[in-house]
Write a protein that holds these residues in place. Structure first.
Motif, short mmCIF file in Angstrom:
data_model
loop_
_atom_site.label_atom_id
_atom_site.label_comp_id
_atom_site.label_asym_id
_atom_site.label_seq_id
_atom_site.Cartn_x
_atom_site.Cartn_y
_atom_site.Cartn_z
N ILE A 39 0.80 -1.39 -0.04
CA ILE A 39 -0.02 0.14 0.01
C ILE A 39 0.75 1.19 -0.01
O ILE A 39 0.30 2.28 -0.51
CB ILE A 39 -0.98 0.18 1.19
N ASP A 40 2.12 1.14 0.55
CA ASP A 40 2.95 2.41 0.54
C ASP A 40 4.34 1.85 0.97
O ASP A 40 4.61 0.80 1.55
CB ASP A 40 2.75 3.39 1.45
N HIS A 41 5.44 2.63 0.44
CA HIS A 41 6.76 2.52 0.54
C HIS A 41 7.62 3.78 0.58
O HIS A 41 8.36 3.69 -0.12
CB HIS A 41 7.11 1.40 -0.46
N ASP A 42 7.33 4.60 1.41
CA ASP A 42 7.87 5.94 1.26
C ASP A 42 7.69 6.46 0.07
O ASP A 42 6.76 6.45 -0.73
CB ASP A 42 9.32 5.64 1.74
N LEU A 43 8.77 7.47 -0.41
CA LEU A 43 8.69 8.22 -1.56
C LEU A 43 9.29 7.42 -2.67
O LEU A 43 10.40 7.94 -3.32
CB LEU A 43 9.41 9.48 -1.21
N ALA A 44 8.73 6.28 -3.10
CA ALA A 44 8.62 5.61 -4.31
C ALA A 44 8.73 6.81 -5.44
O ALA A 44 8.07 7.79 -5.18
CB ALA A 44 8.24 4.33 -4.56
N ALA A 45 9.11 6.43 -6.71
CA ALA A 45 9.02 7.23 -7.83
C ALA A 45 7.75 7.69 -8.09
O ALA A 45 7.20 8.91 -8.27
CB ALA A 45 9.44 6.46 -9.09
N SER A 46 6.64 6.59 -8.15
CA SER A 46 5.52 7.05 -8.45
C SER A 46 4.67 7.74 -7.36
O SER A 46 3.97 8.68 -7.53
CB SER A 46 4.39 5.85 -8.52
#
Length: 439
Positions: A244-251
């Motif tokens: 659902i989230d993984h910090d500031l990934a590119a997308s």
């Protein structure tokens, strides 16, 4: 940033550390002019720097002021692109949603419940997301009009646009309105996807009772023709919650840039989907799916890994720049898949890939390898992992949009480093322009 200690005095004691005006401003998160405003109000004391150039400030006094004004951590190093966020922390080979271990959340709660936690820090047990009839009809109509060969991400992008057109309140960026839209958008995206080819629902839409089921159950029939199996659906639900989230990934960065311009939530999700489709992001799981299917076909990972190395390609599904050991998302999803008897072959093949590659370079599994085990063992298409990723991460993009709406608008405005011809340049002649426009 390095604090500068004054030289020892004659008694051997070390004088208090001194900071320059620039360093003080960075530590406080303010402009240099504000530093001197603090001095004029008596909140900060200064000393003229040696030689009379500028002022210096006591580091301990600056830190005390920082605590009083809410600055609780040092600023990023110059040149780093860092945003303050209270959503996801990645630390010591683990990751946390609002301070809670994300893998534990995914093990105990459904995707919708984890999404609510991500959005608000509140748990709503048993919550279910429902697609509004008007938005769902618009999204389905737009998706059905696409060519048959359209990718799942093509369909999701079109569905987002259609759902936005059906929501007259999309420009309302209040927290309540954004969350109401998010709770309807995610199931609308799932509902707009056509049922998997060969499935019992092919050519038809889900029954009304299916729309009341959890999101993972709704998504299952869109990804595979096989009947829904409880352990498999549980694994799919876990994958949705883990991704659902993984910090500031590119997308996610793209989504925050859109939100910084006060784009409505549907446009924020569209921005995220555009980046997610890249082969180095959401589409990476398809490469792993094909590799794992080949390992099962050939009976061993050795020739498959050897082919990748011979061609100069990295072995997909291994390694992650943020983790030294195995990706915790992969660990959690592997554990869920270990409870699914039909996944045993693909799970063994994945472990074979890791062990075989370790003879050359030890690289632990990442979540794309675990996603491939899920998609291969359940008869899903190679693109299924990308679909799971996109549907799941939609909630994460909304969480970041909610944060960004509360920040100063348009704060992400980097300056380009111009490297073209220096002006003034002569005006191009007409014949030059015609040559440039010629085919």
């Amino acid at each position: 940033m390095t604090d500068r200690a004054a030289p020892d005095d004659a008694s051997g004691a070390t004088a208090p550390r001194r900071l320059s005006t620039r360093e003080t401003a960075e530590r406080l998160g303010v402009k240099p002019e504000t530093v001197y405003a603090y001095v004029s109000r008596g909140q900060l004391s200064s000393t003229r720097a040696p030689g009379g150039r500028g002022s210096t400030f006591d580091a301990a006094e600056v830190d005390a002021l920082a605590r009083r004004t809410g600055r609780r951590e040092p600023p990023p190093a110059p040149g780093d692109l860092v945003f303050r966020t209270g959503i996801t922390l990645i630390e010591n080979d683990r990751y946390y949603f609002r301070g809670v271990d994300a893998t534990e959340l995914a093990r105990e709660y459904a995707y919708e419940e984890v999404a609510e936690w991500l959005w608000s820090g509140e748990l709503r047990p048993g919550v279910r997301f429902t697609a509004p009839d008007e938005a769902l009809a618009a999204a389905r109509g737009a998706v059905d009009a696409l060519p048959a060969h359209s990718s799942p991400t093509d369909r999701l992008r079109v569905a987002v646009i259609a759902a936005a057109s059906a929501d007259p309140f999309r420009f309302d960026l209040s927290r309540e309105s954004v969350l109401a839209g998010a709770r309807s958008l995610v199931p609308t995206l799932v509902g707009a996807l056509p049922p998997a080819a060969g499935g019992a629902m092919e050519g038809a839409r889900e029954r009304p009772e299916e729309r009341e089921a959890g999101l993972a159950r709704q998504l299952w029939s869109k990804l595979t023709a096989r009947p829904a199996d409880a352990p498999f659906v549980t694994a799919l639900d876990g994958a949705l919650a883990l991704l659902i989230d993984h910090d500031l990934a590119a997308s996610t960065l793209a989504a925050r840039v859109a939100a910084s311009a006060h784009a409505h939530p549907y446009a924020v999700v569209s921005a995220g989907l555009g980046v997610l489709e890249g082969p180095l992001h959401g589409a990476a799981s398809g490469l792993v799916h094909r590799m794992l299917a080949e390992v099962l076909e050939r009976g061993s990972a050795v020739p498959v890994v050897a082919d990748h190395l011979r061609a100069g390609r990295r072995v997909p599904g291994l390694g992650h720049r943020l983790y030294k050991s195995e990706d915790p998302r992969a660990q959690a999803l592997f554990a869920l898949l270990a409870r699914v008897p039909q996944a045993a072959g693909a799970l063994a093949a994945a472990r074979d890939v890791v062990a075989t590659t370790a003879r050359h370079t030890p690289l632990p599994a990442n979540v794309d390898l675990a996603l491939a085990v899920l998609s291969v063992s359940s008869g899903m298409a190679a693109e299924a992992g990308e679909t799971v990723f996109a549907v799941s991460r939609t909630a994460g993009w909304i969480a970041h949009a909610l944060e960004e709406y509360g920040e100063r608008p348009l704060r992400m405005r980097p300056s380009g480093q111009y490297c073209g011809p220096r002006p003034p340049q002569p005006l191009p002649a007409a014949d030059d322009l015609s040559r440039r426009s010629a085919p």
